[in-house]
Design a protein around this motif. Sequence first.
Motif, PDB file in Angstrom:
ATOM      1  N   UNK A 232      60.613   6.329 -77.712  1.00 36.32           N
ATOM      2  CA  UNK A 232      60.427   5.576 -78.815  1.00 36.32           C
ATOM      3  C   UNK A 232      59.263   5.607 -79.560  1.00 36.32           C
ATOM      4  N   UNK A 233      57.701   6.062 -78.757  1.00 39.76           N
ATOM      5  CA  UNK A 233      56.657   6.145 -79.009  1.00 39.76           C
ATOM      6  C   UNK A 233      56.049   4.557 -78.419  1.00 39.76           C
ATOM      7  N   UNK A 234      56.970   3.446 -77.965  1.00 37.17           N
ATOM      8  CA  UNK A 234      56.083   2.526 -77.958  1.00 37.17           C
ATOM      9  C   UNK A 234      55.139   1.863 -76.312  1.00 37.17           C
ATOM     10  N   UNK A 235      54.607   0.943 -76.415  1.00 38.31           N
ATOM     11  CA  UNK A 235      53.901   0.267 -75.828  1.00 38.31           C
ATOM     12  C   UNK A 235      54.481   0.374 -74.666  1.00 38.31           C
ATOM     13  N   UNK A 236      53.483   1.005 -72.957  1.00 39.82           N
ATOM     14  CA  UNK A 236      54.757   1.809 -71.739  1.00 39.82           C
ATOM     15  C   UNK A 236      53.392   0.448 -71.226  1.00 39.82           C
ATOM     16  N   UNK A 237      52.846  -0.086 -71.662  1.00 37.14           N
ATOM     17  CA  UNK A 237      52.165  -0.990 -70.474  1.00 37.14           C
ATOM     18  C   UNK A 237      52.769  -2.844 -70.955  1.00 37.14           C
ATOM     19  N   UNK A 238      53.281  -2.930 -72.300  1.00 33.88           N
ATOM     20  CA  UNK A 238      54.165  -3.919 -72.437  1.00 33.88           C
ATOM     21  C   UNK A 238      55.696  -4.090 -72.038  1.00 33.88           C
ATOM     22  N   UNK A 239      55.771  -4.804 -71.626  1.00 37.96           N
ATOM     23  CA  UNK A 239      56.921  -5.423 -70.019  1.00 37.96           C
ATOM     24  C   UNK A 239      57.676  -6.735 -70.981  1.00 37.96           C
ATOM     25  N   UNK A 240      56.817  -7.788 -70.972  1.00 37.02           N
ATOM     26  CA  UNK A 240      57.234  -9.264 -71.264  1.00 37.02           C
ATOM     27  C   UNK A 240      58.005  -9.608 -72.558  1.00 37.02           C
ATOM     28  N   UNK A 241      57.280  -8.532 -73.926  1.00 33.15           N
ATOM     29  CA  UNK A 241      57.855  -9.054 -75.376  1.00 33.15           C
ATOM     30  C   UNK A 241      58.487  -7.729 -75.521  1.00 33.15           C
ATOM     31  N   UNK A 242      59.864  -8.385 -76.760  1.00 29.55           N
ATOM     32  CA  UNK A 242      60.647  -7.049 -77.329  1.00 29.55           C
ATOM     33  C   UNK A 242      60.338  -6.041 -77.960  1.00 29.55           C
ATOM     34  N   UNK A 243      60.040  -5.059 -77.842  1.00 32.27           N
ATOM     35  CA  UNK A 243      59.659  -3.682 -78.446  1.00 32.27           C
ATOM     36  C   UNK A 243      60.884  -2.525 -79.721  1.00 32.27           C
ATOM     37  N   UNK A 244      60.777  -2.395 -80.263  1.00 34.75           N
ATOM     38  CA  UNK A 244      60.947  -2.063 -81.349  1.00 34.75           C
ATOM     39  C   UNK A 244      60.944  -0.305 -81.188  1.00 34.75           C
ATOM     40  N   UNK A 245      61.400   0.729 -80.957  1.00 36.29           N
ATOM     41  CA  UNK A 245      60.953   2.567 -81.312  1.00 36.29           C
ATOM     42  C   UNK A 245      61.801   3.262 -81.906  1.00 36.29           C
ATOM     43  N   UNK A 246      61.802   4.692 -81.915  1.00 38.07           N
ATOM     44  CA  UNK A 246      62.525   5.264 -83.755  1.00 38.07           C
ATOM     45  C   UNK A 246      62.346   6.698 -82.609  1.00 38.07           C
ATOM     46  N   UNK A 247      63.049   7.506 -82.645  1.00 37.61           N
ATOM     47  CA  UNK A 247      63.492   8.819 -82.410  1.00 37.61           C
ATOM     48  C   UNK A 247      64.120   9.296 -83.152  1.00 37.61           C
ATOM     49  N   UNK A 248      63.148  10.810 -83.776  1.00 36.96           N
ATOM     50  CA  UNK A 248      64.364  11.651 -84.368  1.00 36.96           C
ATOM     51  C   UNK A 248      64.785  12.430 -83.330  1.00 36.96           C
ATOM     52  N   UNK A 249      65.763  12.528 -82.772  1.00 36.05           N
ATOM     53  CA  UNK A 249      66.986  13.325 -81.902  1.00 36.05           C
ATOM     54  C   UNK A 249      67.520  14.853 -82.730  1.00 36.05           C
ATOM     55  N   UNK A 250      67.168  15.502 -82.064  1.00 29.90           N
ATOM     56  CA  UNK A 250      67.793  17.076 -82.475  1.00 29.90           C
ATOM     57  C   UNK A 250      69.704  17.408 -81.619  1.00 29.90           C
ATOM     58  N   UNK A 251      70.799  17.033 -82.190  1.00 29.47           N
ATOM     59  CA  UNK A 251      71.488  17.926 -81.014  1.00 29.47           C
ATOM     60  C   UNK A 251      72.501  19.126 -82.241  1.00 29.47           C
ATOM     61  N   UNK A 252      72.915  19.712 -81.380  1.00 30.68           N
ATOM     62  CA  UNK A 252      73.777  20.882 -81.984  1.00 30.68           C
ATOM     63  C   UNK A 252      73.688  20.261 -83.048  1.00 30.68           C
ATOM     64  N   UNK A 253      72.221  21.107 -83.461  1.00 33.80           N
ATOM     65  CA  UNK A 253      71.338  21.778 -84.736  1.00 33.80           C
ATOM     66  C   UNK A 253      71.048  19.991 -86.243  1.00 33.80           C
ATOM     67  N   UNK A 254      71.900  19.135 -85.548  1.00 37.30           N
ATOM     68  CA  UNK A 254      71.732  17.884 -85.877  1.00 37.30           C
ATOM     69  C   UNK A 254      70.767  16.895 -85.928  1.00 37.30           C
ATOM     70  N   UNK A 255      70.453  16.333 -86.972  1.00 40.45           N
ATOM     71  CA  UNK A 255      69.025  15.175 -86.433  1.00 40.45           C
ATOM     72  C   UNK A 255      69.624  13.663 -86.669  1.00 40.45           C
ATOM     73  N   UNK A 256      69.796  13.641 -85.566  1.00 36.84           N
ATOM     74  CA  UNK A 256      70.192  11.939 -85.305  1.00 36.84           C
ATOM     75  C   UNK A 256      68.874  11.028 -85.325  1.00 36.84           C
ATOM     76  N   UNK A 257      68.827  10.044 -86.286  1.00 42.05           N
ATOM     77  CA  UNK A 257      68.217   8.777 -85.772  1.00 42.05           C
ATOM     78  C   UNK A 257      68.497   7.773 -84.593  1.00 42.05           C
ATOM     79  N   UNK A 258      67.275   8.005 -84.268  1.00 38.02           N
ATOM     80  CA  UNK A 258      67.187   6.838 -83.191  1.00 38.02           C
ATOM     81  C   UNK A 258      66.761   5.650 -82.745  1.00 38.02           C
ATOM     82  N   UNK A 259      66.564   4.190 -82.384  1.00 34.74           N
ATOM     83  CA  UNK A 259      66.548   3.281 -82.733  1.00 34.74           C
ATOM     84  C   UNK A 259      66.759   2.847 -81.261  1.00 34.74           C
ATOM     85  N   UNK A 260      65.181   2.736 -80.740  1.00 38.21           N
ATOM     86  CA  UNK A 260      65.344   2.382 -79.594  1.00 38.21           C
ATOM     87  C   UNK A 260      65.055   0.475 -79.772  1.00 38.21           C
ATOM     88  N   UNK A 261      65.823   0.085 -78.488  1.00 35.73           N
ATOM     89  CA  UNK A 261      64.968  -1.619 -78.156  1.00 35.73           C
ATOM     90  C   UNK A 261      65.093  -1.910 -77.540  1.00 35.73           C
TER      91      UNK A 261
END
Length: 549
Positions: A232-261
């Motif tokens: 999700x392109x988040x800061x791997x060193x930060x673990x005390x604060x909430x973080x949000x990330x995003x990822x385009x994920x391909x499955x069965x030739x369809x694109x899924x928009x994943x919001x990671x928090x």
Amino acid sequence: MFIIENKLMYHLKTFIEDQQAFDLEQLEALIQDGILLEDILVEQDWLKEENILSLKSIIYNTSYCDLRNETLDFNLANIIPEKLAIKYNMVPIRLVENSLYIVMNNPLFLPAIEDVNLITGYKIIPLVGRNKMIINCISQLYLNVQEEDSLLEQEELNENKYEVYNTNQGVINQFISAIINQAIKLKSSDIHIEPFKNFIQIRYRVDGKLRKARQINRDNLNSIIICIKVMGNMDITENKLPQDGHLDYKFNNEIWDLRLSTLPTNYGEKVVVRLRQQNVKSYSLQQLGFLQMQIDVVESLIKQKSGLILVTGPTGSGKSTTLMSIMNILNMPTVNIVTVEDPIETTLEGINQVEVNEKKGLTFEKTLRATLRQDFNVLMIGEIRDKITAEIASSAALTGHSIWSTLHTDNSISAFLRMIDMGIDKFLANQIIKGVIAQKLVRRLCSICKQRIILKQPILTLNIGDEVYTHKGCSKCNNEGYIDRIGVYEILIPRLHLKNMEYNQAELEVIAQKNGLKTLFQNAIELVKSGITSIEEIIEVFGLGGDFN
Ligand SMILES: [Zn+2]
């Protein structure tokens, strides 16, 4: 059985005796430790993996599987319980239609094959493998899965030479992908990865309900969190604060928009993954669950050249799916559609979608006002959230535009009154609001296992002798008794249903029904009568539990 195992031992021993090079004392010591001869021979480099496998294949008269060349399919971990895999020392390797291929140390051990057949319902095709490789694969496949109440047994297993291996990051990546793929297949809207004191719990939200997917060993938490943060392109060193990330994920030739928090909890970081399909398939009014009479009404609303049309419902009631599907119906080359959303949830081909960006000063109000200066026929406003939005929407509706938006209320009349609360004159509201579609989602009974019942006592507005269906559960519906959800709708046409505005909400509800408004509840009962959903589901969705339990 023993004859065959003895035969293997005999061959191996003969082989050893033929080779003078072995250190027999060392061999003796390893055997004393309970390590199988076949594992010793390979691990000491005295025999090649493929030689052992060919030998076992001949002796057991079964094809062999070289597990070094196999990619584990993590979804199979849900088919064969871990306990069974350990008990019989077997690893499921692939599922082809109705045949489950499993690799076993002893593929002729029939009780094991019968048990697995009974539990999974699949035809079992056993392959022979090498003992230690199978154990390795079991520990990778299940990531040392533990159940809450089986920690004790786990210790016993450890004594039984069941070794816990460190999983590497590659396995974790595969595991995360498998979790996401499975969530997509199950049509989940969210994945929850939650750390607890002794384990990590993974749950999927399917049809609005959280379902336990599996539990895995806490030792994997760090690797999983790092893997997700990297994705999700988040800061791997930060673990005390909430973080949000995003990822385009391909499955069965369809694109899924994943919001990671991520969210720090007392047991470590919790992760929620929201899954949204990009270029979402939009649905026809029929697929959305509108009844034929309602379809006619919605189609007439779609044809309106000006006015405000509202879709209302609580969070997760499917109102944005309804709105986007309607936008898709409206989407023709001759019609210019603009949307203002915060954020854009699904993208639609051929529609100008504008995203609000508060951080960059592009507030909802500014974005709306800028959009109004553009030439358009239809404007979709993500949500009417305050007086300003309400005012902009209604003045645009007055000047020859068709405006569609959502509100957050329980029924159509309260949405109408909410607009008045937000400062719209009630007579003006009656004139510009062409329709209010209120909706809820109910689960659809599984058509394979639903059961017919004849009512022996009246319930809700149903009578003795009415024929309805109830849920049961089968393999098709994952034992839930339901598959998918369907919308229940109530469509208020103020011009028809609310001719006189001088009443309070309760009175207006009575008047509207007298004037022909069919309520959400009445339409839900129609779905029960036609066997699409159950009484239990209606009681739950409409929060009627207290009155009927
Ligand atoms: Zn079923």
